[in-house]
Design a protein around this motif. Structure first.
Motif, short mmCIF file in Angstrom:
data_model
loop_
_atom_site.label_atom_id
_atom_site.label_comp_id
_atom_site.label_asym_id
_atom_site.label_seq_id
_atom_site.Cartn_x
_atom_site.Cartn_y
_atom_site.Cartn_z
N ILE A 25 0.82 -1.21 0.00
CA ILE A 25 0.00 0.00 0.00
C ILE A 25 0.86 1.27 0.00
CG2 ILE A 25 -0.43 0.41 2.46
CD1 ILE A 25 -3.05 0.30 -0.36
N GLU A 26 2.06 1.20 0.57
CA GLU A 26 2.94 2.37 0.52
C GLU A 26 3.41 2.63 -0.91
OE1 GLU A 26 6.02 2.52 3.47
OE2 GLU A 26 4.66 1.83 5.04
N LEU A 27 3.72 1.58 -1.64
CA LEU A 27 4.07 1.73 -3.05
C LEU A 27 2.87 2.24 -3.83
CD1 LEU A 27 6.00 1.32 -5.43
CD2 LEU A 27 5.26 -1.06 -5.53
N GLN A 28 1.70 1.72 -3.51
CA GLN A 28 0.48 2.18 -4.17
C GLN A 28 0.24 3.67 -3.89
OE1 GLN A 28 -1.12 -0.06 -6.18
NE2 GLN A 28 -2.20 1.72 -6.92
N ALA A 29 0.53 4.08 -2.67
CA ALA A 29 0.36 5.49 -2.29
C ALA A 29 1.27 6.39 -3.13
CB ALA A 29 0.64 5.67 -0.80
N MET A 30 2.50 5.93 -3.35
CA MET A 30 3.42 6.72 -4.19
C MET A 30 2.90 6.79 -5.62
SD MET A 30 7.26 5.87 -2.76
CE MET A 30 7.21 4.14 -3.19
N LYS A 31 2.34 5.70 -6.12
CA LYS A 31 1.77 5.68 -7.48
C LYS A 31 0.59 6.65 -7.58
CE LYS A 31 2.94 0.92 -8.74
NZ LYS A 31 2.38 -0.39 -9.12
N LEU A 32 -0.24 6.68 -6.54
CA LEU A 32 -1.38 7.60 -6.53
C LEU A 32 -0.91 9.05 -6.63
CD1 LEU A 32 -4.41 8.36 -6.07
CD2 LEU A 32 -3.85 8.36 -3.62
N MET A 33 0.05 9.40 -5.81
CA MET A 33 0.54 10.77 -5.82
C MET A 33 1.19 11.12 -7.17
SD MET A 33 -0.70 11.67 -3.06
CE MET A 33 -0.13 13.31 -2.78
N LYS A 34 1.90 10.16 -7.75
CA LYS A 34 2.51 10.38 -9.06
C LYS A 34 1.43 10.58 -10.12
CE LYS A 34 5.70 8.33 -12.36
NZ LYS A 34 6.55 7.18 -12.69
N MET A 35 0.36 9.80 -10.05
CA MET A 35 -0.73 9.92 -11.02
C MET A 35 -1.43 11.28 -10.88
SD MET A 35 -4.28 9.69 -11.79
CE MET A 35 -5.00 9.10 -10.29
N LEU A 36 -1.69 11.70 -9.64
CA LEU A 36 -2.33 13.01 -9.45
C LEU A 36 -1.43 14.15 -9.93
CD1 LEU A 36 -3.97 12.53 -5.94
CD2 LEU A 36 -5.13 12.73 -8.15
N ARG A 37 -0.15 14.05 -9.62
CA ARG A 37 0.81 15.07 -10.07
C ARG A 37 0.87 15.10 -11.60
NH1 ARG A 37 4.48 14.53 -6.23
NH2 ARG A 37 4.83 12.49 -6.94
N GLY A 38 0.87 13.91 -12.21
CA GLY A 38 0.89 13.82 -13.67
C GLY A 38 -0.35 14.44 -14.30
N ALA A 39 -1.50 14.19 -13.69
CA ALA A 39 -2.74 14.78 -14.21
C ALA A 39 -2.69 16.29 -14.11
CB ALA A 39 -3.95 14.23 -13.45
N LEU A 40 -2.21 16.80 -13.00
CA LEU A 40 -2.10 18.25 -12.85
C LEU A 40 -1.12 18.84 -13.85
CD1 LEU A 40 -2.09 18.55 -8.96
CD2 LEU A 40 -3.93 19.20 -10.52
N ASP A 41 -0.01 18.14 -14.09
CA ASP A 41 1.00 18.63 -15.04
C ASP A 41 0.47 18.66 -16.47
OD1 ASP A 41 2.81 18.94 -12.98
OD2 ASP A 41 3.92 17.10 -13.42
N LEU A 42 -0.50 17.80 -16.77
CA LEU A 42 -1.03 17.72 -18.13
C LEU A 42 -2.29 18.56 -18.36
CD1 LEU A 42 -0.55 13.91 -18.90
CD2 LEU A 42 0.77 15.84 -19.82
N LEU A 43 -2.69 19.34 -17.37
CA LEU A 43 -3.91 20.12 -17.54
C LEU A 43 -3.84 21.08 -18.73
CD1 LEU A 43 -4.99 20.95 -13.88
CD2 LEU A 43 -6.13 19.44 -15.53
N ASP A 44 -2.64 21.55 -19.03
CA ASP A 44 -2.49 22.46 -20.17
C ASP A 44 -2.23 21.71 -21.49
OD1 ASP A 44 0.06 21.64 -19.52
OD2 ASP A 44 0.96 23.63 -19.72
#
Length: 121
Positions: A25-44
């Motif tokens: 779950i700790e690895l999964q948590a890192m993946k979640l944060m990476k996915m959210l950060r990636g989505a924010l980075d791609l908003l433009d």
């Protein structure tokens, strides 16, 4: 870290989701944060964001994620943000995150539907 709050809330809302997470779950948590950060980075870059989320939705459907799970994830995400941000989680911030999550969920569901349709054909 905010991600453990997300998973705690997610499994409180629906303990039946726990078996879908095969990795630590700790690895999964890192993946979640990476996915959210990636989505924010791609908003433009909406086309790239759409392609990424479409593919992610198709992949998640193969892992057993079903359309009904998206509402639970959205609720857990909102709670995580509210607890993590405290007073900075204003009504405007909440509305922006809810709108973003609706976009993410709708696009991922579209990807899942196309994957299901494609594999049935």
């Amino acid at each position: 870290m905010a991600a453990p709050l997300f998973y705690q809330q997610l499994f409180t809302l629906d303990s039946g989701l726990r078996p879908l997470f095969k990795t630590d779950i700790e690895l999964q948590a890192m993946k979640l944060m990476k996915m959210l950060r990636g989505a924010l980075d791609l908003l433009d870059q909406p086309d790239e964001l759409e392609d990424t989320l479409h593919d992610l939705g198709a992949r998640y459907s193969e892992y057993g994620v079903r359309p009904r799970h998206y509402a639970t994830v959205g609720a857990a995400l909102t709670t995580m943000l509210e607890k993590s941000l405290g007073g900075d989680f204003t009504l405007e911030t909440r509305q922006a995150w809810v709108a973003l999550y609706h976009l993410i969920a709708a696009t991922m569901l579209n990807g899942a539907a196309h994957a299901t349709f494609s594999s049935a054909a």
